[in-house]
Motif scaffolding. Structure first.
Motif, PDB file in Angstrom:
ATOM      1  N   HIS A  24      40.307  41.037  46.450  1.00 16.40           N
ATOM      2  CA  HIS A  24      39.829  39.651  46.323  1.00 16.40           C
ATOM      3  C   HIS A  24      40.901  38.627  46.727  1.00 16.40           C
ATOM      4  O   HIS A  24      40.989  37.552  46.139  1.00 16.40           O
ATOM      5  CB  HIS A  24      39.352  39.356  44.902  1.00 16.40           C
ATOM      6  N   ARG A  25      41.713  38.930  47.715  1.00 12.90           N
ATOM      7  CA  ARG A  25      42.854  38.089  48.094  1.00 12.90           C
ATOM      8  C   ARG A  25      42.484  36.609  48.237  1.00 12.90           C
ATOM      9  O   ARG A  25      43.136  35.745  47.669  1.00 12.90           O
ATOM     10  CB  ARG A  25      43.494  38.584  49.379  1.00 12.90           C
ATOM     11  N   SER A  26      41.446  36.291  48.993  1.00 12.77           N
ATOM     12  CA  SER A  26      41.124  34.878  49.224  1.00 12.77           C
ATOM     13  C   SER A  26      40.713  34.184  47.929  1.00 12.77           C
ATOM     14  O   SER A  26      41.054  33.018  47.709  1.00 12.77           O
ATOM     15  CB  SER A  26      40.028  34.728  50.284  1.00 12.77           C
ATOM     16  N   ILE A  27      40.015  34.899  47.054  1.00  8.49           N
ATOM     17  CA  ILE A  27      39.598  34.304  45.780  1.00  8.49           C
ATOM     18  C   ILE A  27      40.817  34.120  44.877  1.00  8.49           C
ATOM     19  O   ILE A  27      40.969  33.087  44.219  1.00  8.49           O
ATOM     20  CB  ILE A  27      38.530  35.156  45.067  1.00  8.49           C
ATOM     21  N   VAL A  28      41.688  35.122  44.840  1.00  6.76           N
ATOM     22  CA  VAL A  28      42.904  35.042  44.018  1.00  6.76           C
ATOM     23  C   VAL A  28      43.731  33.830  44.425  1.00  6.76           C
ATOM     24  O   VAL A  28      44.171  33.039  43.578  1.00  6.76           O
ATOM     25  CB  VAL A  28      43.745  36.335  44.135  1.00  6.76           C
ATOM     26  N   LEU A  29      43.944  33.645  45.719  1.00 13.53           N
ATOM     27  CA  LEU A  29      44.763  32.531  46.185  1.00 13.53           C
ATOM     28  C   LEU A  29      44.116  31.180  45.878  1.00 13.53           C
ATOM     29  O   LEU A  29      44.795  30.246  45.432  1.00 13.53           O
ATOM     30  CB  LEU A  29      45.052  32.679  47.681  1.00 13.53           C
ATOM     31  N   TRP A  48      49.580  42.564  32.962  1.00 10.89           N
ATOM     32  CA  TRP A  48      48.549  43.568  33.206  1.00 10.89           C
ATOM     33  C   TRP A  48      48.321  43.767  34.709  1.00 10.89           C
ATOM     34  O   TRP A  48      47.200  43.897  35.171  1.00 10.89           O
ATOM     35  CB  TRP A  48      47.251  43.237  32.489  1.00 10.89           C
ATOM     36  N   ASN A  49      49.384  43.692  35.498  1.00  7.58           N
ATOM     37  CA  ASN A  49      49.337  43.872  36.958  1.00  7.58           C
ATOM     38  C   ASN A  49      48.432  42.875  37.662  1.00  7.58           C
ATOM     39  O   ASN A  49      47.780  43.199  38.659  1.00  7.58           O
ATOM     40  CB  ASN A  49      48.920  45.302  37.313  1.00  7.58           C
ATOM     41  N   ALA A  50      48.389  41.650  37.137  1.00  3.21           N
ATOM     42  CA  ALA A  50      47.552  40.606  37.722  1.00  3.21           C
ATOM     43  C   ALA A  50      48.188  39.236  37.457  1.00  3.21           C
ATOM     44  O   ALA A  50      48.976  39.095  36.523  1.00  3.21           O
ATOM     45  CB  ALA A  50      46.156  40.655  37.116  1.00  3.21           C
ATOM     46  N   PRO A  51      47.829  38.227  38.254  1.00  2.00           N
ATOM     47  CA  PRO A  51      48.323  36.884  37.968  1.00  2.00           C
ATOM     48  C   PRO A  51      47.853  36.438  36.582  1.00  2.00           C
ATOM     49  O   PRO A  51      46.696  36.608  36.220  1.00  2.00           O
ATOM     50  CB  PRO A  51      47.684  36.024  39.061  1.00  2.00           C
ATOM     51  N   SER A  52      48.791  35.876  35.813  1.00  3.67           N
ATOM     52  CA  SER A  52      48.500  35.401  34.470  1.00  3.67           C
ATOM     53  C   SER A  52      49.110  34.011  34.319  1.00  3.67           C
ATOM     54  O   SER A  52      50.127  33.696  34.942  1.00  3.67           O
ATOM     55  CB  SER A  52      49.089  36.372  33.438  1.00  3.67           C
ATOM     56  N   PHE A  53      48.506  33.199  33.491  1.00  6.33           N
ATOM     57  CA  PHE A  53      48.905  31.797  33.369  1.00  6.33           C
ATOM     58  C   PHE A  53      49.241  31.478  31.928  1.00  6.33           C
ATOM     59  O   PHE A  53      48.618  31.991  31.003  1.00  6.33           O
ATOM     60  CB  PHE A  53      47.783  30.907  33.919  1.00  6.33           C
ATOM     61  N   HIS A  54      50.246  30.614  31.754  1.00  6.34           N
ATOM     62  CA  HIS A  54      50.726  30.300  30.415  1.00  6.34           C
ATOM     63  C   HIS A  54      51.118  28.840  30.309  1.00  6.34           C
ATOM     64  O   HIS A  54      51.321  28.160  31.311  1.00  6.34           O
ATOM     65  CB  HIS A  54      51.912  31.199  30.040  1.00  6.34           C
ATOM     66  N   VAL A  55      51.211  28.400  29.075  1.00  8.28           N
ATOM     67  CA  VAL A  55      51.728  27.071  28.745  1.00  8.28           C
ATOM     68  C   VAL A  55      52.831  27.298  27.732  1.00  8.28           C
ATOM     69  O   VAL A  55      52.588  27.915  26.683  1.00  8.28           O
ATOM     70  CB  VAL A  55      50.631  26.155  28.158  1.00  8.28           C
ATOM     71  N   GLY A  56      54.023  26.861  28.042  1.00  8.96           N
ATOM     72  CA  GLY A  56      55.146  27.042  27.127  1.00  8.96           C
ATOM     73  C   GLY A  56      55.397  28.506  26.785  1.00  8.96           C
ATOM     74  O   GLY A  56      55.819  28.816  25.683  1.00  8.96           O
ATOM     75  N   GLY A  57      55.101  29.403  27.698  1.00  8.89           N
ATOM     76  CA  GLY A  57      55.318  30.826  27.468  1.00  8.89           C
ATOM     77  C   GLY A  57      54.162  31.546  26.795  1.00  8.89           C
ATOM     78  O   GLY A  57      54.144  32.763  26.730  1.00  8.89           O
ATOM     79  N   ALA A  58      53.171  30.815  26.290  1.00 12.84           N
ATOM     80  CA  ALA A  58      52.006  31.427  25.641  1.00 12.84           C
ATOM     81  C   ALA A  58      50.897  31.613  26.681  1.00 12.84           C
ATOM     82  O   ALA A  58      50.337  30.636  27.188  1.00 12.84           O
ATOM     83  CB  ALA A  58      51.510  30.560  24.493  1.00 12.84           C
ATOM     84  N   MET A  63      43.916  36.969  35.438  1.00 11.70           N
ATOM     85  CA  MET A  63      42.894  37.417  36.384  1.00 11.70           C
ATOM     86  C   MET A  63      42.611  38.904  36.182  1.00 11.70           C
ATOM     87  O   MET A  63      43.519  39.691  35.932  1.00 11.70           O
ATOM     88  CB  MET A  63      43.345  37.170  37.818  1.00 11.70           C
ATOM     89  N   HIS A  64      41.349  39.257  36.293  1.00 12.79           N
ATOM     90  CA  HIS A  64      40.919  40.658  36.276  1.00 12.79           C
ATOM     91  C   HIS A  64      40.497  40.959  37.706  1.00 12.79           C
ATOM     92  O   HIS A  64      39.505  40.407  38.195  1.00 12.79           O
ATOM     93  CB  HIS A  64      39.758  40.849  35.294  1.00 12.79           C
ATOM     94  N   LEU A  65      41.264  41.808  38.374  1.00 11.64           N
ATOM     95  CA  LEU A  65      41.108  41.985  39.814  1.00 11.64           C
ATOM     96  C   LEU A  65      40.110  43.054  40.239  1.00 11.64           C
ATOM     97  O   LEU A  65      39.802  43.166  41.413  1.00 11.64           O
ATOM     98  CB  LEU A  65      42.478  42.303  40.430  1.00 11.64           C
ATOM     99  N   ARG A  66      39.627  43.845  39.313  1.00 13.68           N
ATOM    100  CA  ARG A  66      38.694  44.911  39.685  1.00 13.68           C
ATOM    101  C   ARG A  66      37.253  44.431  39.561  1.00 13.68           C
ATOM    102  O   ARG A  66      36.965  43.486  38.862  1.00 13.68           O
ATOM    103  CB  ARG A  66      38.928  46.136  38.805  1.00 13.68           C
ATOM    104  N   GLY A  67      36.360  45.116  40.237  1.00 14.59           N
ATOM    105  CA  GLY A  67      34.952  44.756  40.187  1.00 14.59           C
ATOM    106  C   GLY A  67      34.518  44.019  41.438  1.00 14.59           C
ATOM    107  O   GLY A  67      35.306  43.771  42.347  1.00 14.59           O
ATOM    108  N   LEU A 104      35.097  35.070  29.704  1.00 10.56           N
ATOM    109  CA  LEU A 104      35.312  35.279  31.133  1.00 10.56           C
ATOM    110  C   LEU A 104      34.717  34.137  31.942  1.00 10.56           C
ATOM    111  O   LEU A 104      33.655  33.605  31.604  1.00 10.56           O
ATOM    112  CB  LEU A 104      34.635  36.569  31.601  1.00 10.56           C
ATOM    113  N   LEU A 105      35.413  33.806  33.018  1.00 10.44           N
ATOM    114  CA  LEU A 105      34.869  32.987  34.091  1.00 10.44           C
ATOM    115  C   LEU A 105      34.828  33.899  35.304  1.00 10.44           C
ATOM    116  O   LEU A 105      35.820  34.593  35.583  1.00 10.44           O
ATOM    117  CB  LEU A 105      35.773  31.786  34.392  1.00 10.44           C
ATOM    118  N   ALA A 106      33.726  33.950  36.040  1.00 15.33           N
ATOM    119  CA  ALA A 106      33.608  34.847  37.183  1.00 15.33           C
ATOM    120  C   ALA A 106      33.392  34.050  38.461  1.00 15.33           C
ATOM    121  O   ALA A 106      32.706  33.023  38.461  1.00 15.33           O
ATOM    122  CB  ALA A 106      32.457  35.826  36.974  1.00 15.33           C
TER     123      ALA A 106
END
Length: 131
Positions: A24-29, A48-58, A63-67, A104-106
């Protein structure tokens, strides 16, 4: 207005995005750019081997890349805890609740990320308030 955030050059994120096998490269970017543009306080890392987002380290979103569709898992960090009800105003019903502490948001395409951005970015901002 939120200032546009420069995309991270963290080695782990850059290495993951450079991986030729990234599904899902184009969607991930597109999603990554839109998430970072949501709020200047958002940082990123690999979780978890995927891009993850945080605020202040939390961490609050990963992203869940499979499916067949790219999913953004909204969570409340490593400790399980319930989201107060009703905590998130989701008038378009974008969230697929998977428990008291996650939803989830898909997205089917990069165009889908962009077309629905005005609906999901406010949901994301609300979610961040509970991390």
């Amino acid at each position: 207005m939120v200032a546009k955030k420069t995309l991270s050059t963290a080695p782990d994120v850059a290495a993951l995005l450079a991986d030729a096998a990234l599904p899902h490269r184009s969607i991930v970017l597109a999603l990554r750019e839109a998430i970072l543009a949501t709020d200047a306080a958002i940082g990123e890392a690999v979780k978890w081997n995927a891009p993850s987002f945080h605020v202040g380290g939390a961490h609050f979103a990963t992203m869940h890349l499979r499916g067949t569709r790219l999913q953004l898992v909204l969570h409340l960090g490593a400790r399980k805890r319930a989201m107060p009800k009703p905590a998130i105003d989701d008038p378009q019903g974008l969230l697929d609740w998977r428990g008291e502490d996650r939803a989830l948001l898909a997205f089917a395409s990069a165009d889908d990320v962009i077309a629905t951005r005005d609906a999901w970015q406010p949901v994301l901002r609300q979610w961040m308030a509970y991390v």
